[in-house]
Enzyme design. Structure first.
Site, PDB file in Angstrom:
ATOM      1  N   GLY A  83      -1.584  -5.736   2.735  1.00  0.00           N
ATOM      2  CA  GLY A  83      -2.865  -4.921   2.139  1.00  0.00           C
ATOM      3  C   GLY A  83      -2.449  -4.592   0.819  1.00  0.00           C
TER       4      GLY A  83
ATOM      5  N   GLU B 209       0.284  -2.722  -1.342  1.00  0.00           N
ATOM      6  CA  GLU B 209       1.111  -3.562  -1.349  1.00  0.00           C
ATOM      7  C   GLU B 209       2.312  -3.491  -0.344  1.00  0.00           C
ATOM      8  OE1 GLU B 209       1.384  -5.201  -6.186  1.00  0.00           O
ATOM      9  OE2 GLU B 209       1.990  -3.039  -5.617  1.00  0.00           O
ATOM     10  N   HIS B 210       1.880  -3.636   0.897  1.00  0.00           N
ATOM     11  CA  HIS B 210       2.673  -3.776   1.892  1.00  0.00           C
ATOM     12  C   HIS B 210       2.156  -4.054   3.324  1.00  0.00           C
ATOM     13  CE1 HIS B 210       1.445   0.610   2.065  1.00  0.00           C
ATOM     14  NE2 HIS B 210       1.083   0.429   3.021  1.00  0.00           N
ATOM     15  N   ALA B 211       3.074  -4.187   4.245  1.00  0.00           N
ATOM     16  CA  ALA B 211       2.614  -4.618   5.557  1.00  0.00           C
ATOM     17  C   ALA B 211       3.148  -3.635   6.543  1.00  0.00           C
ATOM     18  CB  ALA B 211       2.619  -5.879   6.104  1.00  0.00           C
TER      19      ALA B 211
END
Length: 305
Positions: free
Chosen positions: A269, A222-224
């Protein structure tokens, strides 16, 4: 604006084009936007703000501290709580905020617990019990609600059985996210999978970490990243990886140690649906740097656009 003659609408903050249908009750402090449809037998308390073009189906009660953004759909008999430890005749000075972000949908009979945020574009299935925040565009079902996919994504499934599909090179999952075949050798002694950094990995790794022991209902990622590339390999078990570059979404079930997934910078992602024996190896192009992470999806969308 139309108020049915059997409805009670005490609020003067109701936008044009909004319909309040039979036997609904809107208290004086509520704020309702434009072009909304408030169906029969809906109750809306004082500290509630509803955006534009919202549909609230029959049998829904919106209690204090609920915020409903534009274009949200709330299905019939969906329920919202605003007190985690409710007692008769005991009232909180301030209720935990529940937010339904723009464009999300709440299925019929779903239950949303206090203080939850349902992300933009998310889909809560009928009868789901939402106990944790729902990521943007996630599809959640069950009790407790778990992620089963993401809206608009194209799912790919690749295992050893269909590795021949990657024989001609990397396969695009979404945007610049690609699946890569690794070197594989199979004989009577067992299987071997190998990765040549120079020729098979799109970057030279500086760091390796492994994700394991993740409960099936949990979500990772839950980040980029601004700069960091990642290369994901399911060395045991299986895990679903969802990717989003701000324009397209895709997902793949990683279940073979002879296949890797390259996630370049500026791609959001998420990993979920871990099998009990899942071990996910992640190669990274940079050493850990907290400032390289983008952890808020709305901020991410602004950055990539």
């Amino acid at each position: 604006m139309m108020i049915h003659n059997t409805a009670i609408c005490e609020s003067t903050n109701v936008g044009k084009g909004t319909n309040v249908w039979a036997f609904s009750h809107v208290l004086s402090g509520a704020v309702i936007g434009e072009d909304c449809n408030i169906c029969d037998h809906v109750f809306i308390e004082n500290d509630v703000v509803v955006g534009d073009r919202v549909t609230i189906k029959s049998g829904v009660q919106l209690w204090n501290a609920i915020r409903v953004e534009d274009d949200v759909f709330i299905g019939p008999n969906a329920s919202f709580a605003n007190d985690k430890f409710v007692r008769s005749k005991q009232h909180l000075k301030e209720h935990p905020r529940t937010t339904l972000e723009k464009g999300c949908s709440i299925g019929a009979g779903a239950i949303v617990l206090p203080g939850i945020t349902v992300g933009c574009g998310a889909m809560v299935g009928a009868g789901a019990v939402v106990t944790r925040d729902v990521p943007p565009y996630a599809i959640v079902v069950g009790n407790p609600a778990r992620i089963t996919g993401y809206m608009g994504e194209v799912r790919s499934e690749v295992s050893d059985r269909d590795k021949h599909e990657l024989a001609d090179g990397p396969r695009v999952i979404a945007g610049k996210v690609t699946l890569h075949p690794l070197t594989r050798a199979v004989d009577m002694r067992g299987n071997l999978a190998a990765l040549e950094f120079d020729s098979q990995c799109p970057f030279v790794p500086k760091r390796l970490f492994m994700v394991h022991g993740v409960p099936n209902k949990s979500v990772r990622g839950e980040h980029a990243h601004f700069k960091c590339h990642q290369f994901l390999i399911a060395v045991a078990g299986s895990v679903t990886v969802s990717v989003d570059d701000g324009k397209s979404r895709g997902s793949v079930v990683l279940e073979s140690p002879s296949i890797g997934l390259h996630i370049p910078p500026l791609v959001w992602g998420t990993q979920y649906q871990f099998s009990n024996d899942a071990v996910l190896a992640v190669l990274a192009s940079h050493n850990y740097d907290d400032s390289d992470y983008i952890r808020d999806y709305n901020a991410y969308i602004q950055i990539v656009s």
